[in-house]
Design a protein around this motif. Sequence first.
Motif, PDB file in Angstrom:
ATOM      1  N   TRP A 198      -2.609 -68.939 -31.167  1.00 53.79           N
ATOM      2  CA  TRP A 198      -3.569 -68.834 -30.841  1.00 53.79           C
ATOM      3  C   TRP A 198      -4.694 -67.568 -31.562  1.00 53.79           C
ATOM      4  N   ARG A 237      -7.996 -68.381 -34.025  1.00 53.26           N
ATOM      5  CA  ARG A 237      -9.100 -67.875 -33.444  1.00 53.26           C
ATOM      6  C   ARG A 237      -9.987 -66.401 -34.322  1.00 53.26           C
ATOM      7  N   GLU A 266      -0.341 -73.640 -36.404  1.00 54.26           N
ATOM      8  CA  GLU A 266      -1.361 -73.067 -36.591  1.00 54.26           C
ATOM      9  C   GLU A 266      -2.411 -74.659 -37.187  1.00 54.26           C
TER      10      GLU A 266
END
Length: 303
Positions: free
Chosen positions: A11, A15, A232
């Motif tokens: 995450w 981000r 990812e």
Amino acid sequence: MRAQFVLSETWIGLRRNLTMTIAVITTVAISLTLFGAGLLVNQQVAEMRNYWDQRITLTIYMCNDISPTSTCQENGAAGEGDREALEQQLESLNEVESFRYLTEAEAWQDFQERIGSSNEALAEAAQEGDIPDNYRVQLTDPNHYDAVRAAVDGADGVDSVSNDQRVLEQFFGLLEGLKWAALMVAGVQLAAAALLIGNTIRLSAYSRRRETGIMRLVGASNFYIQLPFLLEGAIAGFIGGLIASGFIVATRYTLLTRIEEWFQFDVALGAGALLYVIGVSMILGVLLCTVTSFLTLRRYLKV
């Protein structure tokens, strides 16, 4: 705890590189949409060819009183003997599966039924007798057209021989061209997506070089260090595949449905074919992003 850490790192990577991730998702979605459209067109062409191969006939037009060819004008309209001789010849050919004779009245009625719904003006202009009596010959294999034509062309009472399948070859060629154009553009887009993914993962690895260094010092395995980066890429590919799926469904129910309406026959692709294309496209998206991420990490992440 380990799973929570991996998900947390994934995450954080998404981000931190949000703009690049969005670019990757967009590029993957576009490329997979084109790829899926190419697969859909390919399956549609295959269905249409199969449909017509079972229905396309070779048509042998017989001479009548208004036939313009010199042979018909010299010998006159075909008689009963000419038709019997032609039927015997057709029965002797292994390439012929079946044949049916249509009188002038039946040929005109058949023309009205085929053309009347799509071109009323042309149907009204045709008069009984304009279309000569003919034989509709069903071949065992559409590729046998030349052999059968050579056998009957020039026979007494025969005006001309036509192959209904050749009328559709230009249209099939257009669809084939659209398919290959979509696949070629999709290939370029997939290459661009791979480059973007590589850049995104490389930037993510560089921004977290301190964390990966600490993980190496405490004895983390190579796979454990690489896993967040691989996730990812996989997530970006999966989201791009989901978006592409929506566009693929739209393509199925807009472009291909319109093609079916133009030709007025039931060769619609089923839900199974659509789900197959969606599944292949999504798997390709995830694999592309994951494999590209893995190859990039092997080069830029020294673990």
